[in-house]
Design a protein around this motif. Structure first.
Motif, mmCIF file in Angstrom:
data_model
loop_
_atom_site.group_PDB
_atom_site.id
_atom_site.type_symbol
_atom_site.label_atom_id
_atom_site.label_comp_id
_atom_site.label_asym_id
_atom_site.label_seq_id
_atom_site.Cartn_x
_atom_site.Cartn_y
_atom_site.Cartn_z
ATOM 1 N N PRO A 133 4.520 2.359 -3.192
ATOM 2 C CA PRO A 133 4.494 3.201 -4.394
ATOM 3 C C PRO A 133 4.406 4.700 -4.082
ATOM 4 N N ILE A 134 3.561 5.069 -3.125
ATOM 5 C CA ILE A 134 3.413 6.499 -2.812
ATOM 6 C C ILE A 134 4.684 7.033 -2.152
ATOM 7 N N THR A 135 5.307 6.218 -1.299
ATOM 8 C CA THR A 135 6.543 6.657 -0.649
ATOM 9 C C THR A 135 7.663 6.833 -1.684
ATOM 10 N N ILE A 152 0.828 -1.213 0.000
ATOM 11 C CA ILE A 152 0.000 0.000 0.000
ATOM 12 C C ILE A 152 0.857 1.256 0.000
ATOM 13 N N LEU A 153 1.865 1.315 0.869
ATOM 14 C CA LEU A 153 2.603 2.577 1.021
ATOM 15 C C LEU A 153 3.834 2.683 0.136
ATOM 16 N N ALA A 213 7.226 7.538 -4.836
ATOM 17 C CA ALA A 213 6.898 8.713 -5.646
ATOM 18 C C ALA A 213 7.249 10.007 -4.903
ATOM 19 N N ILE A 214 6.952 10.046 -3.593
ATOM 20 C CA ILE A 214 7.268 11.238 -2.804
ATOM 21 C C ILE A 214 8.781 11.417 -2.714
ATOM 22 N N ALA A 215 9.486 10.319 -2.517
ATOM 23 C CA ALA A 215 10.950 10.386 -2.420
ATOM 24 C C ALA A 215 11.535 10.998 -3.689
#
Lengths: 395, 395
Positions: free
Chosen positions: A199-201, A196-197, A203-205
């Motif tokens: 891909p978003i992490t 869950i986290l 992308a944010i990185a």
């Protein structure tokens, strides 16, 4: 005990996939063998069993422990005495969570090295799109949250159990080696798994040009700061509680948001939901024949929100409420009879009409968080008057 | 107005990417052209502008509208009078959300056709892994939530704006055509984009063998059911509010969870957090020199949890609290002086020691949701005594 630090992914030998057990056809024999081989020495299960023994006052008898442990691994193969002790009168306990471990319906395992709330929140939101087939429609789903899983051993036990129960795995693992482990093992064993986290992490990185810490919530390296934001939220919750149900009308001017509506339009849960997000909320009940506090009309009308609801739905809710509170017949009829309900809503409507700046929110058929979303959209739009309505927050 | 229904993805011509504006080097000229061309006829922006005009009491002057609209599209090119009117004394408003629209730091756009809370929750959790570089460390991040975006027109405006502000896009779009649109447009324009709910919804669909409804929360086809679960949660919240801060100790037996701890160990926000999850919580303050209610020792000790905290941290929190409440010097010193703090914690420690079944939770450095996770893990483990500690829930 082998710690996760000493177990690199590459050096950790992946065990063969455990056989899946069908809930309709439990087969103790097929399970006992690999378990006996694999789990005998699991320090994690020993720890769990020991902890339970200590709490339950049982003696730490090694032999007994091992037997219990082996039996416990498959919910279907329980100690008969244990299962008799359980009064399985209803599947769901008074707190809405299952009282029994037995797999019922399709299983989703949620694994996290933090609190697991993000996994729970996401799965819950996603399941909203399957409402047409969940429990009432014959396709129940059972979610199981495993939080604070911060070593490979426990992670492996859980994934193994998922394989046995035919569960899918959803994980939020901040520790990159744990996440990689979960991915590889699930792939190897053919268990459907979703990160869950990750891909978003990632992308944010890449957006920030900064590497994530890889530390879950509560990890020693991640000290929770006593930030202004933290104190503000607590203050908002405390304010909102004190202010509930029309208490202290003299404080309405201190609120960020004021909610007005008749009884059972959801003012209290809505107030609390908004308070958790950091808003000080006051709510004012509109009761037929009771004068509204003067201060309601003196505060900035841009922060007042009226709540309205369909009378038939309101009557249904009130009847349930009156019954659960054990109201007397007389009070009950006054509270939930249709004429009374309609008159009270009409009184609210007139009040709202006299205060045209207050937006009136229709709450019929809306979950608390939906009404909250509507209110906060309007609140921020009014407050900031930016080109595109948005709720902005600084981290 | 063109609805999303009439606009299939394939038939909808994708506009050329809008130029990115750097916040440090706003260039009004480069922006004005494509905007004038693209946005003149946007029904959505007209709608937003008109709605704002109506609320603000401004006349619906078409020419004025269009000018405002064009200027508003870029936060940097604001009507000077408007920006002067804003008192930008602090970046973050009293409710913790930005008071200004101006882009500050790296931007993350969160777009949802539902409430947007899942996107917000996930981004917040993910940002937790960048604590080492956020606002205090010089790399602030500004999130912007756009909820209830259920047509292609508005979606496109937002993605366009994201391109201009150099933002990344995170979306939870239940409508598959909107999700596909977001994906394609972001790809085409080179905007980093992450679909939060898509992968998990797909995985669940394949696990259950059922197609998702594709309906966001609050969509006409998705009626919110007045379920038992819904009423139970509301009841839990109402119970917990009434029970706060030691009120009605005679009701402790009705609680699912009882929290005991000295002032400022987070009992109230923790109670409310747990109540939102459907648990009836009562909290009992431990105050030096005040006898604890007899009922605390009569209820099932398995549901009582003690909270403890580091004395130095507690003193810091209490000092802040005493100041904000405007306590007199005398009361303040009693409440937050180190000797008093230590003695009170010692009194709590002794109480806990006399009740060894109560688990004692160290809250120092823990966020409310972390403490909640620990408590619920123990609560469910004690209640269900299943082979692997888990929190199970039926949908």
């Amino acid at each position: 005990m082998i710690s996760s630090a000493t177990l690199g992914l590459s050096s950790h030998r992946l065990p063969p996939p455990p056989p899946r057990s069908s809930t309709s056809d439990p087969n103790p024999k097929s399970l006992s063998e690999p378990q006996a081989r694999k789990h005998k020495g699991s320090p994690q299960l020993n720890r769990w069993s020991r902890a339970r023994s200590i709490r339950s006052g049982r003696k730490l008898d090694r032999l007994h422990q091992r037997t219990t442990q082996r039996l416990e691994l498959n919910p279907q193969v329980q100690n008969p005495k244990e299962s008799e002790k359980r009064e399985v009168t209803s599947l769901t306990g008074s707190d809405g969570y299952d009282d029994v471990e037995d797999t019922f319906g399709k299983a989703i395992f949620m694994v996290s090295d933090g609190t697991g709330w993000t996994a729970e929140h996401s799965v819950n939101a996603s399941l909203g799109q399957f409402e047409h087939c969940l429990v009432d429609r014959g396709c129940p789903v059972n979610t199981h949250l495993f939080s604070g899983i911060d070593d490979v051993e426990r992670l492996m036990e859980i994934i193994k159990q998922a394989a046995k129960e035919g569960a899918m795995v959803v994980y939020t693992l901040a520790d990159p080696s744990l996440a990689e482990h979960a991915k590889q093992v699930c792939k190897l064993w053919g268990i459907p798994a979703t990160d869950i986290l990750g891909p978003i992490t990632e992308a944010i990185a890449s957006h920030l040009g900064v590497l994530p810490s890889g530390l879950p919530r509560g990890a020693p390296g991640r000290n929770f700061p006593l930030s202004e934001d933290y104190f503000r939220r607590i203050e908002a919750i405390e304010f909102t509680i004190k202010q509930d149900d029309g208490a202290l009308p003299q404080n309405l001017h201190k609120a960020d948001i004021v909610l007005a509506g008749v009884s059972r339009t959801g003012k209290t849960p809505l107030s609390i939901y908004l308070a958790q997000k950091g808003y000080k909320v006051a709510n004012v009940p509109i009761v037929k024949g009771v004068k509204l506090p003067k201060s309601l009309f003196e505060v900035d009308p841009e922060k007042v929100f009226g709540l309205t609801i369909n009378p038939v739905v309101l009557q249904t809710i009130r009847r349930a409420r009156a019954k659960s509170l054990g109201f007397s017949e007389e009070v009950r009829s006054n509270y939930s009879e249709m004429d009374h309900v309609r008159e009270e809503l009409e009184f609210a409507r007139r009040t709202f009409a006299q205060n045209p700046v207050w937006p009136v929110i229709e709450v019929t058929g809306k979950a608390i968080e939906e009404t909250a979303a509507v209110i906060l959209r309007l609140y921020h739009d009014r407050k900031h008057k930016c080109s595109m309505p948005r709720i902005s927050k600084l981290y």
